[in-house]
Design an enzyme around this catalytic site. Structure first.
Site, PDB file in Angstrom:
ATOM      1  N   HIS A 183       0.742  -1.386  -0.170  1.00 11.81           N
ATOM      2  CA  HIS A 183       0.037  -0.129  -0.074  1.00 11.81           C
ATOM      3  C   HIS A 183       0.792   1.314  -0.207  1.00 11.81           C
ATOM      4  CE1 HIS A 183      -3.420  -2.633   0.867  1.00 11.81           C
ATOM      5  NE2 HIS A 183      -4.022  -1.565   0.439  1.00 11.81           N
ATOM      6  N   GLY A 184       2.059   1.213   0.474  1.00  2.20           N
ATOM      7  CA  GLY A 184       2.828   2.496   0.418  1.00  2.20           C
ATOM      8  C   GLY A 184       4.263   2.436   1.190  1.00  2.20           C
TER       9      GLY A 184
END
Length: 469
Positions: A319-320
């Site tokens: 996700h990041g």
């Protein structure tokens, strides 16, 4: 270019679909490829070359896997594909994070590259990887037509934020598909519903979250903190599920069937159930290509718990590039492990309402970890949520009064109540019920579209959260 923009709705959408329906069947893939490349290049003119590079790499590896099928070299070809894909993803997504971490730990001052993240790279990378893995396993046929494979990778409805579509799910329709009047009508209605989720609910909830998140955590009340995280929870749900609805609707209009990506996750009675309902295509990808190959639940409970931990660390990192995303993944890994050990059985004995409250508490805390990037701000905000501050203040009462109607609509829209009501009308044998259904199925999507257009024209806040990932 985003779906909830004037340029898309009034220029790209009508021109593309007019041309797509006018050309003969053998030309539709060519038009779809050109339209998809134009759609992506509108916002990423340079990085469209990167997407084409990934397309050619995995097309070539698929052909090589066909040639070396059943031979020792096949495994090395698959490994080459995985390494290239993950290297490209890692370079653009994690390089600056790693440099920053080294600088912090070692006291160095290595320069950051400041590379902008290519939009949708996490999604289309996972799609192309699933193709080569499935070809290696013999679960998908090799695509010999580069144009058709390019359509699979670049297809604009789900290119930027999913759902993640496995090649075998659309393999047949890449060659032969039809989009009749009924499919186009259903796709348009689904698109209008998704657009309304995004513009009318997600954007407005996002404005409340932005307002609260910018305040000093030490100066907000407990109620304000809970209002903020509730707003973010609704924003990210309606933003992402709305995009998925629009993608699925556009897919129907093109003659494709994309997998469902959400199934009312906020009514889940356990964290395990929540992740079966939220971002279904990503959960399916990790389960099929990571969890099961690691051994799944076949090698005893300790190994299963380790596999859950690994998968959720990877899910967080996917996700990041930030410690908060890793912490978010670990938070849910712990919850899932506890449910495997004893909590899941306990929840099954309790009333479902208790499980829903427990799940919402875990999920809302998780959204704080997801949304706030600095450790100080994150833990301060969590502290206020847990009672480290004034319970209620004027600001909380004011914001609550301003957003109470929208919050109530969001609660209602995140449950299947309306869907169940529509289905009941559809199955109704009374004249009044059928009349209501026929009237509503035409009026409601049109009304949602008009309200959404009005919201787009007036809005100054219109991001898609998952474009960052």
């Amino acid at each position: 270019m985003v779906f909830s923009s004037v340029i898309y709705l009034f220029r790209f959408f009508p021109l593309f679909f007019l041309l797509y329906y006018l050309v003969p069947g053998r030309m539709k893939n060519f038009i779809l490829l050109l339209g998809s490349l134009f759609f992506y290049a509108w916002g990423e003119p340079v990085y469209v070359l990167l997407m084409l590079f990934s397309t050619i790499v995995d097309y070539t590896h698929g052909r090589l896997l066909e040639r070396f099928h059943g031979k020792k070299g096949a495994k090395w070809i698959l490994l080459s594909s995985v390494i290239i894909n993950l290297s490209v993803l890692g370079f653009f997504k994690y390089t600056d994070f790693l440099i920053g971490t080294i600088n912090s730990l070692a006291g160095t001052s290595l320069p950051l590259l400041n590379l902008p993240l290519p939009i949708g790279i996490s999604f289309y990378t996972f799609q192309t990887m699933s193709y080569t893995i499935d070809v290696y396993r013999g679960e998908a046929k090799v695509q010999r037509n580069l144009l058709d494979f390019g359509v699979y990778v670049t297809m604009f409805p789900q290119l930027i934020a999913g759902p993640i579509v496995k090649y075998r799910e659309v393999e047949e329709r890449l060659h032969k598909r039809t989009a009749n009047v009924f499919a186009i009508n259903a796709g348009l209605k689904r698109f209008c519903i998704g657009l309304a989720k995004k513009v009318l609910l997600a954007n407005n909830m996002g404005e409340l979250w932005v307002l609260i998140s910018k305040l000093n955590p030490g100066e907000i009340s407990v109620l304000t903190a809970w209002l903020g995280v509730a707003a973010f929870a609704f924003q990210i749900y309606f933003d992402f599920s709305g995009y998925s609805d629009m993608a699925i609707g556009l897919g129907e209009m093109l003659g494709f069937r994309f997998p469902e990506n959400f199934n009312y996750p906020y009514i889940s009675a356990s964290v395990t159930e929540f992740w079966r309902r939220w971002h279904i295509s990503l959960g399916s990808w990790f389960r099929e290509y990571v969890y099961i190959p690691l051994g799944g639940n076949r090698k005893g409970l300790p190994r299963q718990l380790l596999n859950i931990l690994i998968v959720w660390m990877l899910t967080g990192i996917w996700h990041g590039a930030g410690w908060n995303f890793l912490l978010w993944g670990l938070w849910f890994a712990i919850a899932l492990v506890l449910e495997k050990l004893f909590l899941g059985k306990l929840l099954s004995w309790l009333p479902r309402a208790v499980g829903i409250v427990y799940t919402l508490l875990i999920v809302l805390i998780g959204w704080v970890l997801f949304a706030l990037e600095t450790p100080q701000g994150l833990f301060q905000y969590l502290g206020v949520m847990m009672g480290a501050g004034e319970l209620v203040d004027r600001q909380a009462l004011y914001l609550g009064s301003q957003y109470v109607v929208l919050l109530c609509i969001s609660v209602f829209a995140s449950t299947p109540i309306f869907h169940m009501f529509v289905k009941a009308l559809e199955r109704s044998r009374t004249g009044i019920g059928i009349a209501f259904y026929r009237f509503g199925e035409k009026l409601i999507p049109a009304a949602l579209l008009l309200l959404s257009i009005a919201g787009i024209v007036e809005a100054s806040y219109n991001p898609f959260l998952y474009f960052r990932f």
